[in-house]
Motif scaffolding. Structure first.
Motif, PDB file in Angstrom:
ATOM      1  N   LYS A  17      55.390  12.191  10.158  1.00  0.00           N
ATOM      2  CA  LYS A  17      54.226  12.670   9.340  1.00  0.00           C
ATOM      3  C   LYS A  17      53.411  13.800  10.405  1.00  0.00           C
ATOM      4  O   LYS A  17      52.821  14.775   9.957  1.00  0.00           O
ATOM      5  CB  LYS A  17      53.356  11.910   8.787  1.00  0.00           C
ATOM      6  CG  LYS A  17      53.885  11.343   7.379  1.00  0.00           C
ATOM      7  CD  LYS A  17      53.176  10.325   6.773  1.00  0.00           C
ATOM      8  CE  LYS A  17      52.103  10.363   6.189  1.00  0.00           C
ATOM      9  NZ  LYS A  17      51.535   9.201   5.326  1.00  0.00           N
ATOM     10  N   LYS A  59      58.251  10.809  -7.257  1.00  0.00           N
ATOM     11  CA  LYS A  59      57.517  11.251  -5.666  1.00  0.00           C
ATOM     12  C   LYS A  59      58.138  12.900  -5.900  1.00  0.00           C
ATOM     13  O   LYS A  59      57.120  13.556  -5.442  1.00  0.00           O
ATOM     14  CB  LYS A  59      58.015  10.450  -4.605  1.00  0.00           C
ATOM     15  CG  LYS A  59      57.111   9.464  -4.150  1.00  0.00           C
ATOM     16  CD  LYS A  59      57.568   8.947  -2.963  1.00  0.00           C
ATOM     17  CE  LYS A  59      56.482   7.923  -2.180  1.00  0.00           C
ATOM     18  NZ  LYS A  59      56.881   7.291  -1.014  1.00  0.00           N
ATOM     19  N   ALA A  60      59.517  13.097  -6.097  1.00  0.00           N
ATOM     20  CA  ALA A  60      59.834  14.341  -5.902  1.00  0.00           C
ATOM     21  C   ALA A  60      59.159  15.188  -7.087  1.00  0.00           C
ATOM     22  O   ALA A  60      58.803  16.237  -6.379  1.00  0.00           O
ATOM     23  CB  ALA A  60      61.340  14.273  -6.176  1.00  0.00           C
ATOM     24  N   ILE A  74      55.630  15.883  -5.652  1.00  0.00           N
ATOM     25  CA  ILE A  74      55.544  17.043  -4.308  1.00  0.00           C
ATOM     26  C   ILE A  74      55.882  18.367  -4.891  1.00  0.00           C
ATOM     27  O   ILE A  74      55.100  19.167  -4.675  1.00  0.00           O
ATOM     28  CB  ILE A  74      57.067  16.504  -3.639  1.00  0.00           C
ATOM     29  CG1 ILE A  74      56.699  15.127  -2.638  1.00  0.00           C
ATOM     30  CG2 ILE A  74      57.219  17.859  -2.752  1.00  0.00           C
ATOM     31  CD1 ILE A  74      57.667  14.686  -1.985  1.00  0.00           C
ATOM     32  N   ILE A 129      53.201  21.415  -4.926  1.00  0.00           N
ATOM     33  CA  ILE A 129      53.334  22.647  -3.987  1.00  0.00           C
ATOM     34  C   ILE A 129      53.511  23.897  -4.892  1.00  0.00           C
ATOM     35  O   ILE A 129      52.835  24.951  -4.582  1.00  0.00           O
ATOM     36  CB  ILE A 129      54.917  22.656  -3.269  1.00  0.00           C
ATOM     37  CG1 ILE A 129      54.813  21.494  -2.173  1.00  0.00           C
ATOM     38  CG2 ILE A 129      55.392  23.923  -2.521  1.00  0.00           C
ATOM     39  CD1 ILE A 129      56.247  21.432  -1.601  1.00  0.00           C
ATOM     40  N   LEU A 139      52.236  22.293   1.102  1.00  0.00           N
ATOM     41  CA  LEU A 139      53.051  21.544   2.077  1.00  0.00           C
ATOM     42  C   LEU A 139      51.956  20.500   2.965  1.00  0.00           C
ATOM     43  O   LEU A 139      52.364  19.375   2.864  1.00  0.00           O
ATOM     44  CB  LEU A 139      53.615  22.283   3.125  1.00  0.00           C
ATOM     45  CG  LEU A 139      54.763  23.265   2.497  1.00  0.00           C
ATOM     46  CD1 LEU A 139      55.042  24.157   3.544  1.00  0.00           C
ATOM     47  CD2 LEU A 139      55.991  22.351   1.943  1.00  0.00           C
ATOM     48  N   THR A 176      51.124  17.656   0.372  1.00  0.00           N
ATOM     49  CA  THR A 176      52.219  16.669   0.230  1.00  0.00           C
ATOM     50  C   THR A 176      52.515  15.794   1.369  1.00  0.00           C
ATOM     51  O   THR A 176      52.752  14.429   1.122  1.00  0.00           O
ATOM     52  CB  THR A 176      53.448  17.472   0.016  1.00  0.00           C
ATOM     53  OG1 THR A 176      53.271  18.779  -0.551  1.00  0.00           O
ATOM     54  CG2 THR A 176      54.671  17.006  -0.708  1.00  0.00           C
ATOM     55  N   ILE A 177      52.318  16.156   2.596  1.00  0.00           N
ATOM     56  CA  ILE A 177      52.412  15.266   3.621  1.00  0.00           C
ATOM     57  C   ILE A 177      51.423  14.377   3.690  1.00  0.00           C
ATOM     58  O   ILE A 177      51.683  13.021   4.043  1.00  0.00           O
ATOM     59  CB  ILE A 177      52.653  16.177   5.091  1.00  0.00           C
ATOM     60  CG1 ILE A 177      53.918  16.891   5.003  1.00  0.00           C
ATOM     61  CG2 ILE A 177      52.653  15.364   6.125  1.00  0.00           C
ATOM     62  CD1 ILE A 177      53.840  18.127   5.896  1.00  0.00           C
ATOM     63  N   LEU A 194      52.082  11.531   0.988  1.00  0.00           N
ATOM     64  CA  LEU A 194      53.412  11.007   1.093  1.00  0.00           C
ATOM     65  C   LEU A 194      53.130   9.475   1.658  1.00  0.00           C
ATOM     66  O   LEU A 194      52.584   9.378   2.554  1.00  0.00           O
ATOM     67  CB  LEU A 194      54.179  11.847   2.043  1.00  0.00           C
ATOM     68  CG  LEU A 194      55.939  11.824   1.876  1.00  0.00           C
ATOM     69  CD1 LEU A 194      55.870  12.327   0.302  1.00  0.00           C
ATOM     70  CD2 LEU A 194      56.730  12.485   2.641  1.00  0.00           C
TER      71      LEU A 194
END
Lengths: 64, 176
Positions: free
Chosen positions: A8, B5-6, B9, B13, B169, B172-173, B176
């Protein structure tokens, strides 16, 4: 500590540097600096608990 | 769990990239609207300079020859001017700009609106030469705004798109 956090941090580093470069090329140095700072603070927030744990371990190890 | 989750994401995005692209599109539409306005002002100058049409009538002619957001503004201003109820053109123009719902539909910036509003302030003042002078002044302003807009569009458009995708992005990170 899971290995996920390392990935991360790496991803944040890459993205922040990309955003920073884009901003620098378009003449927005202040925004680029702020983005880098925001990335640094974000990563610091993630690793602060681990640093705290490290210090606690060292304290216990040497019985301070 | 992975499916949700997908989906999240992808949504983040797509949404942030969409914001970037739509900002870039707004910049493009603003330039197109400014170019259309320049064309109309050129026509207005031609109507007054070469045909000698009175201002109100010239507004009507131009309003009928365009289909964009300015059509209602010019035509309604003509109608108001024809009423001859003692209002000056600056007040009528301001009223029409507010009531024509143009502001909501248009992509012009606040500064563009101020210039358009200022344009009418001196338009009905004194004689034909004064009107032409005001039009010339506004034309110069429009040209410099367009040149500046075109210069910054290429750079800012790419910037908005790249930042939109990168921000998606990054979010998302973080989540996550």
């Amino acid at each position: 500590m899971t290995v996920n956090i390392i990935f991360k941090i790496a991803a944040v580093g890459i993205l922040v540097s990309v955003i920073s470069q884009i901003l620098k090329h378009s003449g927005r140095e202040e925004h680029a600096f702020l983005t880098s700072l925001a990335g640094l603070i974000l990563v610091l927030f993630w690793i602060i608990p681990y640093i705290y744990d490290l210090f606690e371990t060292i304290k216990n190890l040497f019985a301070l | 769990m992975f499916g949700i989750k997908a989906c999240g994401i992808i949504l983040i995005i797509v949404a942030s990239s969409g914001i970037g692209f739509s900002i870039s599109n707004i910049m493009k539409l603003r330039l197109l609207e400014l170019a259309e306005l320049k064309k109309l002002i050129l026509m207005l100058r031609g109507e007054i300079k070469y045909i000698g049409t009175p201002l109100g009538e010239a507004f009507g002619v131009i309003g009928r020859r365009t289909k964009g957001i300015y059509s209602t503004l010019f035509q309604d201003t003509e109608k108001e001017l024809e009423k001859l109820d003692g209002k000056n053109i600056a007040d009528i123009w301001k009223e029409q700009m507010e009531t024509a719902q143009m502001i909501k539909k248009s992509h012009l910036s606040d500064n563009d609106w101020k210039w358009l509003l200022n344009f009418a302030q001196n338009l009905g003042y004194l004689d034909k030469e004064m009107q032409l002078g005001t039009i010339e002044l506004y034309m110069e302003q429009l040209e410099s705004t367009l040149a500046e807009g075109n210069r910054s569009y290429g750079k800012n458009s790419k910037l908005c798109k790249c930042l939109g995708i990168s921000a998606g992005l990054l979010l998302t990170i973080v989540f996550l």
